[in-house]
Design an enzyme around this catalytic site. Structure first.
Site, short mmCIF file in Angstrom:
data_model
loop_
_atom_site.label_atom_id
_atom_site.label_comp_id
_atom_site.label_asym_id
_atom_site.label_seq_id
_atom_site.Cartn_x
_atom_site.Cartn_y
_atom_site.Cartn_z
N CYS A 1 -44.04 10.18 -84.10
CA CYS A 1 -42.63 10.78 -83.88
C CYS A 1 -43.11 12.33 -82.55
O CYS A 1 -44.07 13.32 -83.55
CB CYS A 1 -42.76 10.82 -85.26
N CYS B 1 -42.42 15.92 -84.50
CA CYS B 1 -43.26 16.19 -85.76
C CYS B 1 -44.03 16.90 -85.22
O CYS B 1 -44.72 17.86 -85.59
CB CYS B 1 -43.67 14.44 -86.60
#
Length: 146
Positions: free
Chosen positions: A65, A68
């Site tokens: 991600c 993230c």
């Protein structure tokens, strides 16, 4: 008991800190509060996050991600700024499917603040550092007793 190594931001000494413990970690060399940053999975989340004596910032993330990875350094910074007052618990959603289901994580990153094991605030998606700091400050305002 599982531990994590945390370098003291004040003196540089590496400290072995339990993932789950009562109280607040302090440097064994200089005695100052340490940032408490740990990883947890389905089997140890309760002990690492829900039984903490301090508020816990939970980061539900994944290795693949991009957002993230953008938020991660901000969270590290907040954990360092609030050493002794906040615990950062990272949960890789791909390795902790039961937690993802339990907390109904539909997008990542999903951030939650737990106090006494209860979710008191939730934020989905990556946001700029000032907005994330404001969200955390607002959520951690002490309750006023009337």
């Amino acid at each position: 008991m599982r531990t994590t190594d945390i370098a003291c931001p004040h003196c540089g000494k590496t400290n072995r800190v339990p993932v789950a413990a009562q109280g607040k970690p302090k440097c064994g060399n200089c005695g100052r509060p340490l940032p408490w940053i740990v990883d947890a999975l389905d089997d140890d989340f309760g002990e690492a996050a829900e039984q903490a004596d301090v508020p816990v910032l939970v980061d539900m993330w994944a290795t693949w991600c991009g957002p993230c990875r953008m938020v991660s350094p901000v969270l590290d910074g907040l954990a360092h700024e609030r050493a002794g007052d906040l615990k950062l618990v990272r949960v890789d959603v791909d390795r902790a499917p039961l937690l993802s289901q339990r907390f109904d994580v539909r997008s990542i990153p999903t951030l939650m603040i737990l106090r006494g094991g209860e979710v008191i605030a939730r934020q989905a998606g990556a946001v700029p550092a000032p907005q994330l700091r404001a969200w955390l400050d607002h959520a951690l305002v002490p309750e006023v007793k009337t």
